[in-house]
Enzyme design. Structure first.
Site, PDB file in Angstrom:
ATOM      1  N   GLY A  15       0.892  -1.490   0.532  1.00 29.84           N
ATOM      2  CA  GLY A  15       0.254  -0.100   0.135  1.00 29.84           C
ATOM      3  C   GLY A  15       0.830   1.287  -0.013  1.00 29.84           C
ATOM      4  N   ARG A  87      -5.831   4.066   8.964  1.00 27.79           N
ATOM      5  CA  ARG A  87      -7.307   4.427   9.868  1.00 27.79           C
ATOM      6  C   ARG A  87      -8.340   5.132   9.214  1.00 27.79           C
ATOM      7  NH1 ARG A  87      -6.116   7.612  15.142  1.00 27.79           N
ATOM      8  NH2 ARG A  87      -4.222   8.165  13.760  1.00 27.79           N
ATOM      9  N   ASN A 100      -6.947  -5.691  12.017  1.00 29.67           N
ATOM     10  CA  ASN A 100      -5.003  -6.258  11.387  1.00 29.67           C
ATOM     11  C   ASN A 100      -4.748  -7.498  12.626  1.00 29.67           C
ATOM     12  OD1 ASN A 100      -5.347  -4.119   9.867  1.00 29.67           O
ATOM     13  ND2 ASN A 100      -4.653  -2.503  11.393  1.00 29.67           N
ATOM     14  N   VAL A 123       5.020  -1.959  11.752  1.00 30.94           N
ATOM     15  CA  VAL A 123       4.541  -0.672  11.380  1.00 30.94           C
ATOM     16  C   VAL A 123       3.055  -0.131  11.820  1.00 30.94           C
ATOM     17  CG1 VAL A 123       3.950   1.329   9.597  1.00 30.94           C
ATOM     18  CG2 VAL A 123       6.132  -0.271   9.585  1.00 30.94           C
ATOM     19  N   HIS A 180       2.480   4.547  20.760  1.00 29.22           N
ATOM     20  CA  HIS A 180       1.771   5.271  19.310  1.00 29.22           C
ATOM     21  C   HIS A 180       0.443   5.405  19.468  1.00 29.22           C
ATOM     22  CE1 HIS A 180       2.677   6.689  15.789  1.00 29.22           C
ATOM     23  NE2 HIS A 180       1.205   5.973  15.070  1.00 29.22           N
TER      24      HIS A 180
HETATM   25  N1  APR Z   1      -0.608  -9.792   3.744  1.00 26.14           N
HETATM   26  C1  APR Z   1      -0.441  -8.284   2.568  1.00 26.14           C
HETATM   27  N2  APR Z   1      -1.034  -7.998   2.433  1.00 26.14           N
HETATM   28  C2  APR Z   1      -2.086  -7.168   2.787  1.00 26.14           C
HETATM   29  C3  APR Z   1      -2.667  -8.168   3.916  1.00 26.14           C
HETATM   30  C4  APR Z   1      -1.837 -10.083   4.411  1.00 26.14           C
HETATM   31  N3  APR Z   1      -2.697 -10.570   4.821  1.00 26.14           N
HETATM   32  N4  APR Z   1      -3.797  -7.684   4.528  1.00 26.14           N
HETATM   33  C5  APR Z   1      -3.787  -6.195   3.429  1.00 26.14           C
HETATM   34  N5  APR Z   1      -3.093  -6.369   3.213  1.00 26.14           N
HETATM   35  C6  APR Z   1      -2.640  -4.779   2.333  1.00 26.14           C
HETATM   36  C7  APR Z   1      -3.727  -4.280   1.520  1.00 26.14           C
HETATM   37  O1  APR Z   1      -4.055  -5.523   0.606  1.00 26.14           O
HETATM   38  C8  APR Z   1      -2.922  -3.301   1.074  1.00 26.14           C
HETATM   39  O2  APR Z   1      -2.351  -2.801  -0.265  1.00 26.14           O
HETATM   40  O3  APR Z   1      -1.889  -4.170   2.778  1.00 26.14           O
HETATM   41  C9  APR Z   1      -1.845  -2.984   2.417  1.00 26.14           C
HETATM   42  C10 APR Z   1      -1.546  -1.836   2.858  1.00 26.14           C
HETATM   43  O4  APR Z   1      -1.646  -0.610   2.204  1.00 26.14           O
HETATM   44  P1  APR Z   1      -2.780   0.608   2.633  1.00 26.14           P
HETATM   45  O5  APR Z   1      -4.011  -0.067   2.677  1.00 26.14           O
HETATM   46  O6  APR Z   1      -2.550   2.239   1.274  1.00 26.14           O
HETATM   47  O7  APR Z   1      -2.036   1.102   4.578  1.00 26.14           O
HETATM   48  P2  APR Z   1      -0.950   2.095   4.031  1.00 26.14           P
HETATM   49  O8  APR Z   1      -1.541   3.622   4.442  1.00 26.14           O
HETATM   50  O9  APR Z   1      -0.069   1.145   3.766  1.00 26.14           O
HETATM   51  O10 APR Z   1      -1.080   1.978   5.727  1.00 26.14           O
HETATM   52  C11 APR Z   1      -0.907   0.464   6.005  1.00 26.14           C
HETATM   53  O11 APR Z   1       0.453   1.127   8.566  1.00 26.14           O
HETATM   54  O12 APR Z   1       0.599   3.197   9.300  1.00 26.14           O
HETATM   55  C12 APR Z   1       0.109   2.119   9.535  1.00 26.14           C
HETATM   56  O13 APR Z   1      -2.047   2.705  10.386  1.00 26.14           O
HETATM   57  C13 APR Z   1      -1.760   2.490   9.048  1.00 26.14           C
HETATM   58  O14 APR Z   1      -1.687  -0.174  10.008  1.00 26.14           O
HETATM   59  C14 APR Z   1      -1.583   1.133   8.584  1.00 26.14           C
HETATM   60  C15 APR Z   1      -0.361  -0.165   7.903  1.00 26.14           C
END
Ligand code: APR
Length: 317
Positions: A15, A87, A100, A123, A180
């Site tokens: 992501g 979030r 999560n 993270v 955090h």
């Molecule tokens: N395995 C691998 N990837 C996964 C899984 C999993 N089981 N479940 C979800 N994902 C992927 C999603 O497909 C998505 O591409 O995790 C990615 C999360 O990316 P975003 O939605 O863009 O979130 P992002 O802003 O990157 O934040 C990720 O970091 O700061 C923290 O609070 C935030 O918990 C969040 C994390």
């Protein structure tokens, strides 16, 4: 062209945070291979291709691999865990606990099986709970499972201090301890600008206001973005931690570490200053706290313990 170490970094979650981590790690030539893994088919592959196509322009040697299969991640030196939901406005980090938590549990099993010697930087939020779960389910020594938060929170505080004093953020040393979340403990007494105490340059009211803004720094961005949470500074902080450990540079950074009596706490993860080296957390550094800071640390520890007991009730650990 300079040499590049034959190391592998895996970033779980392609992501915003994960792809920015891959970008920064490649730009810094931190490893020969950066593996980006996600459950979404095509996304990690597409981002990897895009990043690799910037190599000729940027001149980096790292090869980025995008995949949905953990085989490519095997024998990683460092794993940065960013998978999970970010979030949304109005949501607290704890609202994310169950969703999560299940993702962290599943990823921990994969890391334990495929990269048993890795150092894991977590993270995913809610941070202190997710790093607790990651250590529990990997069964790795606590020194090799570390949460990213303090570096980010301190960097936010440092930016506000730099703005208020008209100085360069690079000259500001800021410190934030604790969880955090809203209960984090910014430490104005321990902030300085190239050796000059921040307290000598700013009033107590100004420092309080900046501490408050730091505490809510993540939420301020969530409110502005409307569709997610911050990614540039979280990715910078995560990659800085990875770099310190891969290069055994012994930088001291505030990170979520599992405490073993330090600061009077036992067996819980919390943000504290740590020396990072090739073994992960080489040492937790204790500092003297005022009665007020001690009380705030008790409060923040209470928030972490409450989330841990919720995770037990949810059957996550
Ligand atoms: N395995 C691998 N990837 C996964 C899984 C999993 N089981 N479940 C979800 N994902 C992927 C999603 O497909 C998505 O591409 O995790 C990615 C999360 O990316 P975003 O939605 O863009 O979130 P992002 O802003 O990157 O934040 C990720 O970091 O700061 C923290 O609070 C935030 O918990 C969040 C994390």
């Amino acid at each position: 062209m300079h040499a590049i170490a034959p190391r592998k970094i895996t970033v779980v979650g392609a992501g915003y945070v994960g792809s920015t981590c891959a970008h920064l790690a490649a730009q810094k030539n931190l490893a020969r291979e950066v593996v980006l893994i996600d459950i979404l088919e095509g996304r990690p592959q597409g981002i990897a291709l895009d990043l690799n196509q910037s190599a000729a322009v940027e001149g980096f040697l790292t090869r980025v691999v995008g995949t949905n299969d953990y085989t490519a991640t095997h024998d990683s030196d460092v794993v940065i865990m960013t998978a999970g939901l970010p979030r949304k406005p109005g949501m607290s980090r704890s609202d994310l606990l169950e969703t999560n938590g299940k993702i962290v549990r599943q990823v921990a099993d994969e890391i334990r099986r495929g990269s048993p010697q890795a150092i894991v930087i977590v993270v995913t939020n809610p941070l202190d709970s997710m790093v607790t779960l990651m250590q529990y389910h990997t069964g790795f020594p606590a020194r090799r499972v570390i949460g990213m938060a303090g570096v980010l929170d301190a960097a936010r505080f440092a930016f506000f201090l730099a703005e208020a004093t008209g100085t360069s953020p690079a000259d500001v040393d800021a410190m934030v301890l604790g969880a955090h979340g809203d209960s984090m403990v910014p430490m104005p007494r321990h902030c300085s600008i190239n050796g000059v105490a921040a307290q000598d340059l700013l009033s107590a009211d100004q420092l309080d206001e900046m501490a408050h803004r730091t505490r809510h720094g993540g939420a301020e961005i969530v409110k502005l973005l409307k569709t997610g949470s911050a990614w540039y500074a979280p990715a910078s902080a995560s990659v800085a931690m990875a770099e310190a450990m891969l290069n055994d540079s012994r930088r001291m950074m505030p990170c979520a570490c599992r405490l073993n009596g330090e600061f009077g706490f036992e067996g819980l993860y919390m943000g504290v200053p740590a020396i990072l080296g090739s073994g992960g957390v080489e040492r937790i550094v204790e500092l003297s706290l005022t009665a007020e800071a001690r009380a705030l640390m008790q409060k923040t520890a209470g928030a972490v313990e409450a989330d841990t007991s919720t995770m037990r009730d949810l059957g996550l650990m």
